[in-house]
Design a protein around this motif. Structure first.
Motif, PDB file in Angstrom:
ATOM      1  N   SER A  87       0.829  -1.208   0.000  1.00 15.83           N
ATOM      2  CA  SER A  87       0.000   0.000   0.000  1.00 15.83           C
ATOM      3  C   SER A  87       0.865   1.260   0.000  1.00 15.83           C
ATOM      4  O   SER A  87       0.563   2.233  -0.699  1.00 15.83           O
ATOM      5  CB  SER A  87      -0.917   0.004   1.230  1.00 15.83           C
ATOM      6  N   SER A  89       3.954   1.537  -1.148  1.00 16.32           N
ATOM      7  CA  SER A  89       4.591   1.633  -2.460  1.00 16.32           C
ATOM      8  C   SER A  89       3.629   2.229  -3.478  1.00 16.32           C
ATOM      9  O   SER A  89       4.011   3.069  -4.304  1.00 16.32           O
ATOM     10  CB  SER A  89       5.059   0.247  -2.914  1.00 16.32           C
ATOM     11  N   SER A  90       2.374   1.803  -3.411  1.00 15.50           N
ATOM     12  CA  SER A  90       1.357   2.332  -4.320  1.00 15.50           C
ATOM     13  C   SER A  90       1.133   3.829  -4.091  1.00 15.50           C
ATOM     14  O   SER A  90       0.995   4.601  -5.040  1.00 15.50           O
ATOM     15  CB  SER A  90       0.041   1.566  -4.129  1.00 15.50           C
ATOM     16  N   SER A  91       1.128   4.241  -2.828  1.00 15.60           N
ATOM     17  CA  SER A  91       0.947   5.659  -2.504  1.00 15.60           C
ATOM     18  C   SER A  91       2.101   6.503  -3.036  1.00 15.60           C
ATOM     19  O   SER A  91       1.902   7.580  -3.592  1.00 15.60           O
ATOM     20  CB  SER A  91       0.827   5.843  -0.986  1.00 15.60           C
ATOM     21  N   SER A  93       4.061   5.713  -5.545  1.00  8.86           N
ATOM     22  CA  SER A  93       3.990   5.702  -7.012  1.00  8.86           C
ATOM     23  C   SER A  93       2.982   6.724  -7.519  1.00  8.86           C
ATOM     24  O   SER A  93       3.197   7.364  -8.554  1.00  8.86           O
ATOM     25  CB  SER A  93       3.616   4.301  -7.508  1.00  8.86           C
ATOM     26  N   SER A  94       1.880   6.890  -6.787  1.00  8.36           N
ATOM     27  CA  SER A  94       0.874   7.885  -7.174  1.00  8.36           C
ATOM     28  C   SER A  94       1.456   9.293  -7.085  1.00  8.36           C
ATOM     29  O   SER A  94       1.205  10.137  -7.953  1.00  8.36           O
ATOM     30  CB  SER A  94      -0.361   7.764  -6.272  1.00  8.36           C
TER      31      SER A  94
END
Length: 527
Positions: A87, A89-91, A93-94
Motif C-alpha cells: 500500500s 509503495s502504491s501511494s 507511485s501515485s
C-alpha cells in the motif's frame, strides 16, 4: 484382585472363565471366587466399550494444534507487513506519477487548435509555436488484383502436388510465404491460406456480378513502405491469376512552413516535436496560385489549466500516503486495568503491521521534510508551499481523546493558490520544478522515489528499499509456510497413531465387557 488371578492374567478371556469354573473346590468358594473376579473387572469396565472416540480425538487435535500458534502468528505478521508495504509503495507511485504529470501536462502543458485537413495532438515535449501546414497527398495502400475468373472455387494451378506463393512487402526482409497443395489453388483457397498467415497482407475474393470474381490483395502498410511483389513457383497458376496493380502505393506529402515532406503513413509523429498529425484530406488549392495548396495554421499554445487540479491531486496523494503510514504504525496501549495479578500485558490486535519499522519512519520523516522544506534557491517569491496557501494541518485533540487522523496533513487555501497561479505562474513552476539548475520540490522527491521505489536508470526497482524489504518478508513467509506444513504433518501423524490406540482400547473394552457378561451368566448358573 487375589493373587490367584495374576497366574492367568495372560490367558484369553474364555480360557480364564473355563479355568475358574473347573477349579476343584467347594461350590460356595467357587461362587465367591467368580464374584470377586467379576467385581474386579467390572470396576475397570466402568469406562464401557462405547468410547467417545470422535470427541477424544477432537480434544487431542485441539491441544496439538496449539503448536501451530507461534508459526501462524508469524504468518499473520509477515502478510500484514507485506500488505502494508504494498500500500505504501502504491501511494508513493501515485505521488511520483502526479509530479510527472505536473511537469508534462501542467506547467508545460499545451493545447492545439482545430484544423480541416489534419488533426493535431500535443503530447510530452510539445512547445508553444505556430506552423503553416498543407496536405498535398494522402498515403494510400498498395492493392493488387487478379484477372477476372468465372468461379471462385475452380482450381487454377497445374497438376503438381504443391507450389509456393511468395509476397514481399516493402523492404521488411520477411516475405509472406504460402504453400499451396494441388487442391488449394482456387481464389477462395488462396485467400484463405494468405489470411491464415496473419501477415501484412489482406486477401479477399470480390464478386463483380454473376460469374465474375477477382482475388484482391491489400497491403496493411500504407505508402511505398507497403509496396507488394507477388511471385509463384507454378507458371500455370501465375498465368491464370495474372496479378496486376489495382492501386499503386502512395506516400503522404505535406508542406511544413513551405518545405515538402514525404511519409509513408497518414499518422505523422516525427515532424514536429511532441505533436502527432493525423492527415484527413487534401488541402484546398491556393486561390492566388492554383499550382499550390492553401496552408492551415497549426497553433500550439501554452495551456496551464491543469496546474491547479494537479496540485490538488498532489496534496490528496500526499495526505493519502500519510494516512496509510499512520495506519501501518498505529499503536494502542494495552489495557492494564483489566489485567489480573501476575498477568503480562500483550500487544493490541489493532496495532500497525509496521509499528516499529525503522525504514518506514525514515521514509515518512524525509518525505515530510521535503514537502515542508525551504526552496529559497529557486525563487524569491514562493520559497515554501505555505506561501502558495498549502499549509500543514494538525488535528486538534482534546485531553483524554485519541488522535484519529494522520499527523501533518496538507490543506489548501484556494483563494491564495488561485492568486499565486494568476499573478506569478512561473514562480509557482520554479517552486515545484526548480530553475537554473536548482532543484525544486519534484527534484528532491525524485531522490526519495529512487531510494525507496527504485528507478530503472538510477537504481533497479528490485534494489529499492521497499522492494528489498518485501523480498526479505516474502522469503521469511515462505520458510514459515514450510514449517507450518511440517508441523501439520506431524500433528496428523500423531492423531493417526492416537486413533489406532483408541480403536485398540475400544476393542479391548468390548472384549472385557463380553467376558464380564459371560462370567455373570456363569455365576447366575451356580446359584
Amino acid at each position: 484382585m487375589p493373587a490367584l488371578f495374576s497366574v492367568f492374567d495372560c490367558c484369553p478371556s474364555d480360557k480364564k472363565l473355563n479355568f475358574l469354573l473347573n477349579i476343584p473346590m467347594k461350590r460356595e468358594n467357587q461362587e465367591n471366587l467368580i464374584t470377586e473376579y467379576v467385581m474386579a473387572i467390572s470396576g475397570f469396565m466402568n469406562i464401557g466399550s462405547g468410547l467417545p472416540l470422535e470427541e477424544l480425538l477432537a480434544k487431542e487435535r485441539q491441544g496439538l494444534t496449539q503448536r501451530l500458534n507461534p508459526y501462524l502468528q508469524k504468518q499473520n505478521s509477515y502478510k500484514g507487513q507485506i500488505s502494508a508495504w504494498g500500500s505504501l509503495s502504491s501511494s508513493l507511485s501515485s505521488l511520483k506519477t502526479n509530479l510527472e504529470k505536473l511537469q508534462d501536462e501542467g506547467f508545460n502543458g499545451v493545447s492545439v487548435g482545430t484544423n480541416k485537413a489534419f488533426q493535431a495532438t500535443a503530447g510530452s515535449g510539445a512547445i508553444p509555436n505556430s506552423y503553416q501546414i498543407a496536405v498535398e497527398k494522402l498515403a494510400s495502400a498498395h492493392q493488387i488484383q487478379s484477372k477476372e475468373q468465372d468461379s471462385r472455387t475452380n482450381l487454377l494451378g497445374s497438376s503438381a502436388d504443391s507450389r509456393t506463393l511468395t509476397i514481399d512487402v516493402g523492404d521488411s526482409g520477411k516475405p509472406l510465404t504460402v504453400e499451396l497443395k494441388k487442391d488449394e489453388t482456387s481464389l477462395d483457397q488462396i485467400a484463405k491460406k494468405i489470411n491464415a498467415q496473419n501477415g501484412d497482407v489482406i486477401a479477399e475474393v470480390v464478386s463483380l456480378g454473376e460469374d465474375k470474381f477477382k482475388l484482391m490483395l491489400t497491403s496493411k502498410k500504407t505508402g511505398e513502405a507497403g509496396e507488394m511483389a507477388v511471385t509463384t513457383t507454378d507458371p500455370t497458376l501465375d498465368s491464370a491469376l495474372g496479378l496486376h496493380d489495382k492501386t499503386a502505393p502512395q506516400n503522404a506529402i505535406v508542406h511544413l512552413n513551405g518545405d515538402r515532406v514525404e511519409r509513408s503513413s497518414n499518422t505523422i509523429s516525427d515532424l514536429i516535436t511532441g505533436v502527432t498529425l493525423e492527415l484527413r484530406e487534401i488541402s484546398e488549392k491556393d486561390p492566388d496560385d492554383p499550382a499550390k495548396f492553401k496552408p492551415e495554421t497549426l497553433a500550439v499554445t501554452a495551456d496551464t489549466s491543469k496546474v491547479k487540479s494537479l496540485i490538488e491531486e498532489f496534496v490528496k496523494n500526499y495526505n493519502s500516503y500519510l494516512s496509510t503510514a499512520t495506519k501501518a504504525t498505529k499503536y494502542t496501549a494495552p489495557d492494564r486495568n483489566s489485567l489480573g495479578e501476575g498477568e503480562v500485558p500483550t500487544a493490541a490486535a489493532d496495532n500497525g503491521a509496521l509499528l516499529s519499522d525503522g525504514t518506514l519512519r525514515r521514509l515518512t520523516s524525509q518525505l515530510k521534510s521535503t514537502v515542508t522544506g525551504d526552496y529559497t534557491s529557486t525563487n524569491d517569491v514562493f520559497q515554501t508551499l505555505g506561501k502558495l496557501g498549502i499549509t500543514v494541518k494538525f488535528e486538534e485533540v482534546k485531553e483524554g481523546e485519541q488522535r484519529t487522523g494522520a499527523l501533518g496533513t496538507l490543506s489548501i487555501d484556494n483563494k491564495k493558490l488561485d492568486e499565486a497561479l494568476k499573478s506569478n505562474p512561473k514562480e509557482v513552476e520554479a517552486l515545484f520544478l526548480g530553475r537554473d539548475g536548482q532543484e525544486g520540490l519534484k527534484g528532491r522527491m525524485e531522490g526519495l522515489f529512487d531510494t525507496y521505489l527504485g528507478d530503472k536508470d538510477a537504481l533497479p526497482k528490485k534494489e529499492g528499499a521497499i522492494e528489498t524489504a518485501l523480498a526479505s518478508l516474502r522469503e521469511k513467509d515462505s520458510r514459515n509456510a514450510k514449517q507450518i506444513s511440517a508441523v501439520e504433518r506431524r500433528i496428523e501423524e500423531t492423531l493417526k497413531v492416537r486413533e489406532k490406540e483408541y480403536q485398540r482400547l475400544d476393542a479391548a473394552m468390548n472384549q472385557m465387557n463380553s467376558m464380564s457378561q459371560q462370567l455373570q451368566s456363569a455365576l447366575a448358573g451356580l446359584v
